[in-house]
Design a protein around this motif. Structure first.
Motif: not given
Length: 68
Positions: A50-61, A63-68
């Motif tokens: 699954v994928t999801k577009e989220v506004p702004g932000g910076t990816y960091t390893p 981050m808990k993806l299920s909370d996004q």
């Protein structure tokens, strides 16, 4: 920012609920599901990307993806 998750689980209704919950949190299916026999545990296993577009932000390893 685009996020990616690979959901996995035994072939039970719990796996379907996991995917359904992700879809209802704004995630979208990405590609076809996978289905394979887990010989170590003697069960069928499922997987769905699954994928999801989220506004702004910076990816960091971390981050808990299920909370996004």
């Amino acid at each position: 920012m685009k996020l990616y998750r690979y959901l996995t689980g035994d072939d039970t209704s719990d796996f379907c609920h996991k995917v359904t919950a992700a879809l209802n949190q704004g995630w979208e299916l990405h590609g076809d599901p996978s289905y394979a026999f887990d010989t170590a545990n003697g069960v069928m296993r499922c997987a769905q990307a699954v994928t999801k577009e989220v506004p702004g932000g910076t990816y960091t390893p971390g981050m808990k993806l299920s909370d996004q």
